[in-house]
Design an enzyme around this catalytic site. Sequence first.
Site, PDB file in Angstrom:
ATOM      1  CG  HIS A 192     -49.089 -36.271  -0.093  1.00 26.73           C
ATOM      2  ND1 HIS A 192     -49.738 -35.189  -0.653  1.00 26.73           N
ATOM      3  CD2 HIS A 192     -48.752 -35.908   1.150  1.00 26.73           C
ATOM      4  CE1 HIS A 192     -49.807 -34.207   0.215  1.00 26.73           C
ATOM      5  NE2 HIS A 192     -49.197 -34.619   1.335  1.00 26.73           N
TER       6      HIS A 192
ATOM      7  NE  ARG B 120     -47.145 -27.181   1.935  1.00 28.12           N
ATOM      8  CZ  ARG B 120     -47.099 -28.495   1.992  1.00 28.12           C
ATOM      9  NH1 ARG B 120     -46.803 -29.196   0.921  1.00 28.12           N
ATOM     10  NH2 ARG B 120     -47.350 -29.136   3.107  1.00 28.12           N
TER      11      ARG B 120
ATOM     12  CD  GLU C  92     -48.909 -40.382   4.714  1.00 25.51           C
ATOM     13  OE1 GLU C  92     -48.040 -39.958   3.953  1.00 25.51           O
ATOM     14  OE2 GLU C  92     -49.568 -39.650   5.468  1.00 25.51           O
TER      15      GLU C  92
ATOM     16  NE  ARG D 125     -43.503 -38.788   5.220  1.00 25.24           N
ATOM     17  CZ  ARG D 125     -43.785 -37.513   5.344  1.00 25.24           C
ATOM     18  NH1 ARG D 125     -43.663 -36.912   6.511  1.00 25.24           N
ATOM     19  NH2 ARG D 125     -44.195 -36.822   4.323  1.00 25.24           N
TER      20      ARG D 125
ATOM     21  CG  ASN E  24     -42.731 -38.733   9.777  1.00 19.23           C
ATOM     22  OD1 ASN E  24     -41.760 -38.099   9.354  1.00 19.23           O
ATOM     23  ND2 ASN E  24     -43.967 -38.457   9.416  1.00 19.23           N
TER      24      ASN E  24
END
Length: 402
Positions: A180, A241, A385, A91, A7
Amino acid sequence: MKVLIINSGSSSLKFQLLDFAANVVMMQGLCERIGIDNSRIQFQRFDEERIRHNRDFVDHEDAVKAMVEVLTSPQYGVIEDLNEIKAIGHRVVHGGEQFAEPVIVSEEVKASIREAFLWGPLHNPANLLGIEVCERLMAGIPQVAVFDTAFHQTMPREAYLYALPYNLYEEHGIRRYGFHGTSHKYVSERAADICGIPLEQSRIIVCHLGNGSSLCAVKNGKSVDTTMGLTPLAGLPMGTRCGDVDPAIPAFIAGVEDCSLQEIDNMMNKRSGVLGISGISSDFRDLAAAAEKGHARAKLALDVFRYSLKKYIGAYAAVLGGVDILVFTAGIGENDDDLRRQLCDELGYLGIELDEYHNCGLRGEEKIISTKKSKVKVVVVPTNEELSIAQQTVSLLGFKDE
Ligand code: AMP
């Protein structure tokens, strides 16, 4: 079979080497502050203690070299030779409309990832860099790209299209993509399995609640709607956010605060969410502790978050025509039993009944936390993940579990 998962971020590179058949993480690590001073690598063999080494990483190539050294080092290593690694899964954040499935990396695939820089300007360049460096330093090992957006490519048009002039979609790809996806896919599959409900006949709402949060409505194993949009800024309020706001607000702020669109974008990404409301922290543990001591805005931030979550769950129940399974995952979803309790109380009208005993004190376990009577099964599934990327990589390459 050993599978390496990468990643690659703009200044960091996370890696995990999995013994796939045994489902064992042989080594996981992180190269930090690439291209910045005080860069370092930290890594952990199996369940052993984490080790940190300061080391200069001028660029991602240095970081990948350091990872290779650690993986094969006589002192710390877990493999003798890189040839033991059968595949590398990367990823990649944004796959645009091009990728609804993982793909084997090729020149065309890299060109498409480059085209998607437009929508993922912070992540895709770093993801591609990671792929290119691995191609150079570990030539001959098949590489697979797994996209965060791919799972959501099954959304129907009415769910992904914004009510803007249609040419913006046609010419610039402005639409909802969602993120996601690897987590939503993995967690919905696990949840159906744990509940003994066939995935192909299920209505599942996944709540991925972490630093970044998103919900996904999954019908018969396919994403039909999700809260994030063209970018990961949309939907629920998050740590820093803002989530959904009136789209006229940036222009309004530009007028009253005399700042540029870029500054507003930065504010909406880095200084908003529960941090913006509370003024103290983006971490839900800090907010819970402060609210407990009477900090009014910390409590308000938690209330706004939970309210938004409740509203979207209601909306997705309507989208799915009912709910069979409600799943919680990621840092907040997996650990915050207070949030789950309050939310499930408020969702009693859906026939949800929480089992208080099973809801408490969970740590990294999969668990059904609703009562037997509950009309909706409520489940906690720790997301994974990396494992999902490894599964998709192995499946695409047609390797047998060995
Ligand atoms: P993630 O992005 O999935 O790593 O999740 C990180 C978030 O999980 C942090 O912002 C924490 O606020 C939250 N978190 C971790 N542990 C807990 C906990 N025990 N209670 C509430 N929130 C938690």
